[in-house]
Design a protein around this motif. Sequence first.
Motif: not given
Length: 331
Positions: A17-29, A208-214
């Motif tokens: 949800a956070a990734h889908a609504r916020d284009p300035e956010l990136a996941f980090i592993a 992938l689109d915004r909000g997609d988590l592998i």
Amino acid sequence: MHPFALSRVDDAAAAIAAHARDPELAFIAGGTDLIGLMKDRAALPTRLLDINGLPGMARIETLADGGLRIGALARMSDVAADTEVRRRFPVIAEALLFAASGQLRNMASMGGNIMQRTRCAYFRDDDDPPCNKRRPGSGCSALHGFNRNHAIFGWSDACVATNPSDLAVALAALDATVVVRGPAGERAIPFGEFHRLPGDTPERDNTLDRGDLIIAIEVPARMEGRGSHYLKLRDRQSYEFALVSAAAAVTVDGRRIRTARLAMGGVAHKPWRLTAAEAALRGASLDDITALKLAIATSFTDARPLADNAFKVELAQRVARSALVTAGARA
Ligand SMILES: Cc1cc2nc3c(=O)[nH]c(=O)nc-3n(C[C@H](O)[C@H](O)[C@H](O)COP(=O)(O)OP(=O)(O)OC[C@H]3O[C@@H](n4cnc5c(N)ncnc54)[C@H](O)[C@@H]3O)c2cc1C
Ligand code: SF4
């Protein structure tokens, strides 16, 4: 360094949800690619969401049908050392072990690996030369610049970059799937459809689109897995990306190839399957080098080398042949 805020998440739905609504956010592993991109100013997220606390995503499991499910947060070193992976899919273990360095593999995740961006030097140059992948519409410095490391297949005038992941080449050969959860639920993307060719939109590496988590990578149970090998050619023997690489997986009747799977790295914007060669190799003897050469050549009729990388056309065919023969010896 570009300033950013870091937060952590322990719930996949909240991360999506956070990734889908916020284009300035990136996941980090593991951060081994993303932080480098931020230092080079090729990625400028203002918020990083650390997904390492998501439960159950670092497991390596055998599925009921014999396939393998590898969590997106499993570390490259753990997967390379896993006894089932080594025994049943040596091509995956080898692709991982030939990548990066021990320290990087301890940090780097499987999901992050297949998401890593190109190593095209213009793309990573913090002087910001024209680069359509970095700045859409600015041009491609490599098309008529120094393009020794670039593509010979599937490129467009907009981008001639290659995908740098070794793992992705092995997964493409085995027809793995990428399990993705997004705002609309979960879906499985066949590996061949995960990465994109550049076309007119090289800024998009994958589907992938915004909000997609592998969530995971699934490798089907395949007889070819056991008779498999990853061969990587690079400018130095360790800690270097592939100039050209090949993942080969075969089944045999004696010394004759029953089925063959071949994918190449370092030659295109995505792992490149040699489907024509796979068909032509059926029934060929592993000892008949001329037959192997002719079969592999059927996949190179549409190769389009650039000014500095014509050598890759011959080199790639040799690498594919050599990987195939080693895979055959294991089958
Ligand atoms: C010096 C050096 C040498 C290297 N050599 C090689 C090599 O020879 N071969 C090779 O294959 N690789 C090589 N690598 C690349 C390395 O393998 C990758 O940096 C690593 O696998 C990325 O994983 P990570 O977990 O650190 O990803 P991160 O850096 O954390 O993330 C990378 C990207 O993936 C996204 N992401 C991460 N996880 C998920 C997820 N679950 N769902 C959706 N998006 C996600 C992030 O948002 C980011 O965009 C090298 C890297 C370095 C720095
Ligand atoms: S090849 Fe692609 S990544 Fe490299 S400069 Fe051209 S557009 Fe940028």
